[in-house]
Design a protein around this motif. Structure first.
Motif: not given
Length: 328
Positions: A113-115, A241-243, A265-266, A287-288
């Protein structure tokens, strides 16, 4: 194994409270340096351990399992997924595999949700401009992003995390759509105000924001292929945010650089920890470093689940979080 302390080999450093409990219960070998094991070191660990506790960074493939010692009877993964483990080969060798489902749902949904909030509002670009001293003050046309309320959010994979994201999205006025291997029961759809899309292709074409929450399996490798990414509108955003393997990262990078997608957003990547340099430099990507579940509460709960599964193994009881090939 009842009555005998198993030799437990842990591949990475875990929270101190988890390691302390493991020292009390097991004959445990810990990794105090947190340096990832090489494949040769993983092979050696599998040869001596009764229980191996790997993480998502450890590739416990068929080669490692083939060389495992006769004493290895449990791989207790410190992680929600098991795509780092060859579950089929392990099962064939009589080695049980467990994971830690459920405990990172809320944290990963929060990060997602932040992304979803940050990417359409160009927060990363604003921060970069401020830090570089390029910001010249407020402007009526400066840093214009997109409003969330009224937009369509497409969720790929409607398991625990997907549903947690749907609950959050509704509070921000997003219309929720989803594609899943199986349709949810009507009462859950109603509770989430979520609309099922039987066709992934059609959903991608209609959404303002697409977020990925399915597991990585052979069937979902490059599920969002170059062809499918092209179905997304140029003003749409992709969140993952999965894989990383679920998205064709090279194709995504090309589209972002060319302006064929508004942004991404990754938190995950195909070749972690390596990232495509063009993706890193692309101003359209936030990117995170794979930190979606990185809260102390989540990590402790993951450790507790690992311990519960090992204790069940010791007592020759049912393994509460066992993963079977039929579940993949």
């Amino acid at each position: 194994m009842a009555g005998k302390k198993p030799l437990v080999v842990v591949t990475r450093k875990l929270p101190e409270v988890v390691e302390a409990r493991m020292r009390e219960l097991f004959d445990v070998r810990l990794n105090s340096t947190d340096r990832p094991m090489t494949q040769a070191e993983l092979v050696e660990a599998s040869r001596v351990a009764d229980v191996l506790v790997p993480t998502v960074t450890d590739r416990v493939d068929s080669g490692v399992i083939a060389q495992a010692g006769a004493g290895l009877k449990l791989i207790a993964n410190f992680g929600n997924g098991v795509d780092n483990i060859d579950v089929i080969k392990a099962t064939e060798r009589g080695i049980a595999v467990t994971n830690t489902p459920g405990v990172l749902t809320e944290d990963t949904a929060d990060m997602t949700m932040a992304l979803i909030l940050a990417v359409p509002r160009h927060m990363a670009g604003g921060m970069r401009a401020l830090q570089a001293g390029e910001w010249q003050g407020w402007s009526p046309t400066g840093m214009l992003g997109s409003r969330l309320r009224g937009k369509k959010l497409g969720i790929v994979g409607m398991g625990r995390i997907g549903q947690a994201v749907a609950r959050r999205a509704g509070a921000f006025g997003l219309s929720v759509f989803y594609h899943n291997r199986h349709r949810l029961p009507p009462e859950i759809e109603d509770k989430l105000s979520a609309t099922w899309c039987e066709s992934l292709d059609q959903m991608l074409n209609r959404m303002d924001i697409v977020t990925v929450h399915c597991p990585h399996t052979p069937a979902t490798y490059h599920l969002l292929s170059a062809r499918r990414l092209k179905l997304m509108r140029p003003d749409a955003y992709l969140i993952n945010t999965a894989r990383g393997e679920i998205v064709d990262e090279a194709a995504l990078t090309r589209m972002l650089v060319a302006g064929e997608l508004a942004g991404a957003g990754l938190d995950v990547y195909e070749q972690e920890p390596s990232i495509n340099p063009k993706l890193v430099k692309c101003g359209r990507a936030l990117l995170l470093p794979h930190m979606g579940s990185a809260t102390i509460e989540s990590r402790i709960e993951m450790g507790e689940k690992v311990i519960v599964n090992i204790r069940a193994f010791m007592d020759e009881h049912h393994l509460p979080d066992r993963v079977l090939p039929s579940m993949l």
